[in-house]
Design a protein around this motif. Structure first.
Motif, PDB file in Angstrom:
ATOM      1  N   ASP A  29      -2.097 -14.406   7.772  1.00  0.00           N
ATOM      2  CA  ASP A  29      -2.910 -13.644   6.923  1.00  0.00           C
ATOM      3  C   ASP A  29      -1.875 -14.081   5.655  1.00  0.00           C
ATOM      4  O   ASP A  29      -0.816 -13.634   5.447  1.00  0.00           O
ATOM      5  N   TYR A  83       0.734  -1.298  -0.003  1.00  0.00           N
ATOM      6  CA  TYR A  83       0.128  -0.068  -0.094  1.00  0.00           C
ATOM      7  C   TYR A  83       0.780   1.327  -0.142  1.00  0.00           C
ATOM      8  O   TYR A  83       0.222   2.117  -0.471  1.00  0.00           O
ATOM      9  N   THR A 139      -8.833  -9.307   2.824  1.00  0.00           N
ATOM     10  CA  THR A 139      -8.367  -9.572   4.118  1.00  0.00           C
ATOM     11  C   THR A 139      -9.648  -9.368   5.266  1.00  0.00           C
ATOM     12  O   THR A 139     -10.223  -8.498   5.191  1.00  0.00           O
ATOM     13  N   ASP A 185      -0.365  -7.718   8.096  1.00  0.00           N
ATOM     14  CA  ASP A 185       0.088  -6.391   8.127  1.00  0.00           C
ATOM     15  C   ASP A 185      -1.124  -5.368   8.489  1.00  0.00           C
ATOM     16  O   ASP A 185      -1.229  -4.318   8.281  1.00  0.00           O
ATOM     17  N   GLU A 233      -3.723  -4.745   7.522  1.00  0.00           N
ATOM     18  CA  GLU A 233      -4.608  -4.059   6.477  1.00  0.00           C
ATOM     19  C   GLU A 233      -5.975  -4.738   6.256  1.00  0.00           C
ATOM     20  O   GLU A 233      -6.261  -5.164   5.197  1.00  0.00           O
ATOM     21  N   SER A 293      -3.507 -13.084   2.588  1.00  0.00           N
ATOM     22  CA  SER A 293      -3.809 -12.126   1.577  1.00  0.00           C
ATOM     23  C   SER A 293      -2.830 -11.728   0.591  1.00  0.00           C
ATOM     24  O   SER A 293      -1.748 -11.318   0.710  1.00  0.00           O
ATOM     25  N   SER A 304      -1.811  -8.607  -0.123  1.00  0.00           N
ATOM     26  CA  SER A 304      -0.843  -7.576   0.343  1.00  0.00           C
ATOM     27  C   SER A 304       0.522  -8.056   1.240  1.00  0.00           C
ATOM     28  O   SER A 304       1.422  -7.903   1.022  1.00  0.00           O
TER      29      SER A 304
HETATM   30 CA    CA Z   1      -4.339  -7.720   2.967  1.00  0.00          CA
END
Ligand code: CA
Length: 547
Positions: A385, A55, A456, A480, A482, A387, A389
């Motif tokens: 996580d 991001y 996420t 992270d 997010e 996802s 990102s």
């Molecule tokens: Ca994410």
């Protein structure tokens, strides 16, 4: 869920809306909690910000972190510098650059107390010549060469004993646009006189061997200004280094290396790929250099199946006390493992055939490099996580180590330590993932890297555990932070879990990027933020779980 409850629920807030007034919007558009400046400082010191995240650009991330460091310095100059020293000295961070940058910010801070503390900490944080040059490159952008800075640099040189100083001077001759000659000249040359050896070494650095007075003295010019400096007082390593530059014979070079503890940085280019020389270098090679040069040494034939070199390297990698004493960071081991098993250098054309015993020893070294890993006996839900990102950036700018890969590797260490754990992976939904503690790290990396990307929802692990009625004392979420896709905030899901299961389950958030965001409610004593790839993270986690 009924239509009305979907429109409003007193205990469930969509992640795109703030659930409490103190929440802030993360970069994915979800609402999360904000870390204190001190907690951000630790994240920054460990994870750095010189690589972009999914991001945020490196520049934005660095600017925000630097501002947090400045605010922390403003509020508590001495405490902030003490944190910089502690993280740097204890080897908690994979790289020194964030600590050096933070120290330079302190050395240029408007508060006298911050500047004084930072300059006093210079030898503690900038332990090598390379660190010193990096510090100078930053600090000279931020402030002038006042008396304080000149004195601090002088002290960096005079506080080391002459042999240790000669080693640094030869190993790191120039970096970041600075040489020792530059540093000494800028520091003003008023070095004080700690010993004859120091005087000789300073003269050697700033004016060269010719200026040491040997010739003048032999010609009887005892009144010459050089005559006061005794060439014989130069550390023996300097003479050995000069001889090494002059020779083209590998045999002779190897003998010089062996007898004088010279390092690969001191070897001239023509001898850089000599097996004989590397065989000699290997013996006393510092641990971090060894990790970085495993491929090279294999390529040159120093490390082969059953060689003496391989035997010695494997023994060193299995020595946990030695790894920690040398401040070998688990992430450094992970990068070494990833590079070594690939059989080719990240840059350049070097290739090698990995020695299986060394790959296996690196697997072991990874666990050993974490500080104070002991089982807590608690029932843990390890939640990754995975996802999109998390598969993007590289932790601390380390090649190939995405937050996703890093999380899986960290979770593996916990799985190998603890008895009672479950593991789950999530994006916007739960994802099946099969990891087990006897799996090789290499295999874990491959498996996690291959998972599909997605949105996420960090509330998923708690929701899953509640649905399945699985009893956990703690959730460890590697993320992270997010999160944005869920219908309920992670802390709300945890509150429901605690209530329905009657277990005061804890939440540990392992932050994998250096942002200010956290899914942990900052005023809930049952929630803790730790920094991903902090070498001390397992120790902090265990202490918190036992409390
Ligand atoms: Ca994410």
């Amino acid at each position: 869920m009924s239509r009305y409850a979907r429109l409003f629920h007193p205990f469930r807030t969509p992640q795109g809306e703030a659930a409490t007034p103190d929440q802030v919007r993360n970069d994915a558009g979800g609402y999360v909690f904000e870390l204190s400046d001190r907690a951000r400082l630790e994240r920054f010191l460990v994870l750095g910000s010189d690589a972009p995240t999914y991001y945020a650009k490196a520049r934005t991330l660095t600017r925000d972190n630097a501002r947090a460091v400045l605010r922390a310095l403003d509020a508590d100059p001495a405490g902030t510098v003490a944190t910089i020293i502690e993280v740097s000295r204890s080897g908690r961070a994979p790289k020194q650059s964030p600590a050096i940058f933070a120290l330079a910010l302190a050395a240029a801070h408007p508060k006298d107390e911050a500047r004084a503390a930072a300059l006093a900490a210079l030898p503690a944080v900038c332990r090598t010549g390379a660190h010193l040059f990096e510090f100078l490159a930053v600090v000279t952008e931020l402030r002038g060469w006042g008396r304080g800075l000149r004195r601090a640099v002088c002290r960096w040189y005079t506080s080391k004993d002459v042999d240790a100083l000669a080693y640094q001077v030869l190993k790191y001759r120039q970096r970041a646009g600075f040489s020792h000659r530059d540093a000494l000249r800028l520091a003003g040359g008023a070095m004080g006189s700690r010993s004859e050896g120091h005087d000789a070494l300073f003269r050697w650095i700033t004016a060269g061997r010719e200026a040491l007075g040997e010739r003048e003295v032999s010609r009887g010019e005892t009144t010459s200004r050089y005559a006061a400096v005794n060439a014989a007082a130069l550390p023996a390593r300097i003479g050995a280094f000069e001889a090494l530059q002059a020779t083209r014979r590998p045999q002779r070079a190897a003998a010089l290396v062996r007898e004088n503890g010279l390092t690969h940085e001191m070897v001239p280019a023509e001898l850089q790929s000599s097996r004989k020389v590397w065989d000699a270098l290997r013996v006393d090679m510092p641990m971090t250099a060894m990790l970085r040069n495993l491929g090279r040494m294999t390529s040159y034939g120093v490390l082969t199946q059953g060689s003496e070199g391989t035997r010695a390297v494997v023994a060193r990698l299995r020595d946990g006390a030695r790894l920690q004493k040398a401040r070998v960071h688990p992430l450094g081991v992970l990068v070494a493992l990833n590079t070594y098993r690939s059989g080719k250098g990240v840059r350049g054309s070097l290739t090698w055939k990995p020695v299986p015993q060394i790959v296996a020893a690196l697997e072991e070294a990874f666990d050993l490099a974490f500080h104070g890993v002991e089982p807590t006996g608690k029932r843990l839900c390890l939640a990754l996580d995975v996802s999109g990102s998390m598969g993007f950036s590289e932790i601390a700018g380390m090649t190939g180590i995405t937050p996703r890969v890093g999380s899986a590797a960290m979770a593996l260490t916990t799985m190998r330590t603890e008895e009672a754990w479950s593991i789950c992976a999530f994006a916007s939904e739960l994802r099946p993932v099969t990891l087990h503690p006897r799996m090789a790290l290499s295999e874990v990396i491959d498996r996690v890297s291959g998972l599909p990307f997605g949105g996420t929802d960090c509330a998923k692990p708690m929701q899953w555990a509640l649905q399945q009625r699985l009893p956990f004392d703690g959730f460890v979420v590697y993320t992270d932070n997010e999160t944005c896709a869920g219908r309920e905030h992670p802390f709300e899901a945890l509150a429901r879990y605690r209530q329905a299961m009657g277990i005061p389950a804890k939440l540990i958030v392992v932050g994998m990027t250096a942002t200010r965001f956290s899914i942990a409610k900052q005023d809930d004593p049952g929630m803790l933020d730790v920094v991903g790839f902090d070498a001390a993270a397992p120790r902090f986690m265990a202490r918190f779980l036992r409390e």
